[in-house]
Design a protein around this motif. Structure first.
Motif, PDB file in Angstrom:
ATOM      1  N   GLU A 375       0.829  -1.205   0.000  1.00  8.38           N
ATOM      2  CA  GLU A 375       0.000   0.000   0.000  1.00  8.38           C
ATOM      3  C   GLU A 375       0.863   1.256   0.000  1.00  8.38           C
ATOM      4  O   GLU A 375       0.573   2.231  -0.697  1.00  8.38           O
ATOM      5  N   MET A 378       2.594   1.764  -3.607  1.00  8.82           N
ATOM      6  CA  MET A 378       1.663   2.211  -4.635  1.00  8.82           C
ATOM      7  C   MET A 378       1.142   3.604  -4.331  1.00  8.82           C
ATOM      8  O   MET A 378       0.913   4.412  -5.246  1.00  8.82           O
ATOM      9  N   LYS A 402      -3.504   0.146  -6.799  1.00  8.50           N
ATOM     10  CA  LYS A 402      -3.286   0.657  -8.155  1.00  8.50           C
ATOM     11  C   LYS A 402      -4.576   0.675  -8.968  1.00  8.50           C
ATOM     12  O   LYS A 402      -4.702   1.453  -9.943  1.00  8.50           O
TER      13      LYS A 402
END
Length: 406
Positions: A375, A378, A402
């Motif tokens: 997490e 991204m 994403k």
């Protein structure tokens, strides 16, 4: 031989990266770094973690071994101080009266621990944690059963508390703000860390103002309104102040840091500044601010080196931070202080793995990730892209971050 003489004032993380980047960018002049500590440029984050815990040897802190500086021809003047900058003569004056001429000067003076002007603040046994010497002094007092009071519930104070309680000390954290780590994280994350530290045995008090310190010959108590905390040792971690005095005395502009442009140049074309001491406009955040972080120090070292060598500027990057406390790694991308919506992924009230995403007008501006590396990584990409995201998808752990982009 080149007639370029580059002098760096400071020998910390930013200075170390600058020297490495100058070598990589094929700088042809001479380089001299003046540092007031007797150590090679070293990493500060492990000071409140593995180095404090005795899990990391001193030489493992160094950014580069001595041989690297010798190979590049960098002269390190350690345990020395620059007292004055003579901008007209392009010269700095050192603490012993000697001087160094420069064609380019880089100020990497860093920051210092903020102190408390309170009754008893001068008592022995009250320390801060900013340097190797600080850690060695603190560690000498670390023994099971002793009482440690940490004044300040920020990153460094809480990392220190996590190490100390694992070593068997009775630890109390006193934070004046209504929640822990208030400057760096959102309320959900603050609540999680208060629970985490309580579960590990730390006594946490928020919204508590320290009034002074008492003791016979050395600190024995921390006095607060409605609270008296016994202390064999007190560590004060209430923020840092940029070391701008040298720049200000030299007539350079300072605004909560040494003012620099996008390439770390001051208003004097021969003088740059990098690291914790600087105040810079961040194009990705669209505001001027002083960032206290390893990432910022490294990036500014690279920026300054490229500018000095006449190379294109490195691409802008999203600010990021991290903190290790117990078995939880917090990784933060971006700045959450101006968000208008917080989206939680996972259960912060259960376990030790979740993420909080911060949105401003539908755009992802920051993420706090606890043991959630995917997490975090991204989110850095999406924050850098100023991506608009689907809040409902962000909250759904079945959807990859994403795939939350609109």
């Amino acid at each position: 031989m080149s007639d370029q003489h580059l002098v760096i004032v400071g020998a910390g993380h930013a200075a170390g990266q600058l020297i490495a980047s100058l070598a990589q960018d094929k700088y042809s002049g001479t380089v001299t770094a003046v540092g007031d500590e007797p150590y090679l440029p070293y990493q500060r984050p492990p000071l409140s973690k593995k180095f404090l815990a005795g899990e990391l040897a001193l030489d493992r802190l160094y950014l580069k071994p001595a041989a690297f500086y010798e190979k590049f021809g960098t002269r390190l003047l350690l345990g020395r101080r620059v007292e004055r900058i003579d901008r007209l003569a392009h010269r700095v004056v050192l603490d012993d009266g000697s001087s160094l001429d420069y064609s380019t000067l880089v100020l990497a003076t860093g920051s210092r621990a903020r102190t408390l002007s309170l009754p008893g603040a001068e008592l022995p046994g009250i320390a801060s944690l900013r340097s190797i010497a600080d850690v060695e002094a603190i560690r000498a007092r670390f023994s099971a059963g002793k009482s440690l009071v940490v004044v300040g519930g920020g990153y460094i104070g809480l990392e220190l508390a996590a190490v100390a309680v694992k070593l068997g000390l009775a630890v109390t954290v006193l934070e004046a703000a209504p929640r822990l780590m208030m400057r760096g994280v959102g309320p959900v994350v603050s609540t999680f860390y208060e629970r985490l530290h309580r579960e590990e045995g730390v006594a946490v008090h928020t919204g508590v103002a320290v009034k002074g310190f008492e003791g016979e010959g050395r600190v024995e108590r921390v006095v607060c309104e409605g609270l008296l905390a016994a202390a064999d040792l007190v560590v004060v971690g209430v923020g840092a102040l940029p070391n701008i005095e040298l720049a200000r005395t030299a007539g350079l502009a300072t605004t909560n840091g040494i003012d620099v442009d996008a390439r770390c140049r001051t208003e004097d074309p021969a003088i740059y500044a990098i690291g914790d001491c600087t105040n810079q406009h961040h194009p990705m955040l669209d505001r001027r601010l002083r960032l206290e972080s390893v990432h910022n120090a490294l990036e500014q070292g690279r920026m300054a080196a490229a500018a000095i060598c006449g190379l294109p500027a490195p691409p802008d990057q999203v600010p990021w931070f991290w903190s290790d406390q117990y078995d939880v790694k917090l990784q933060t991308a971006g700045l959450s202080d101006r968000h208008d919506q917080a989206i939680i992924r996972g259960r912060p009230d259960e376990g030790r793995s979740f993420a909080v995403f911060y949105l401003s007008d539908g755009v992802l501006v920051a993420c706090d990730a606890m043991n959630r590396a995917a997490e975090f990584m991204m989110s850095k990409v999406l924050v850098g892209a100023r991506a608009r995201v689907d809040a409902a998808k962000l909250a759904d752990e079945r959807v990859a971050v994403k795939d939350c982009r609109l």
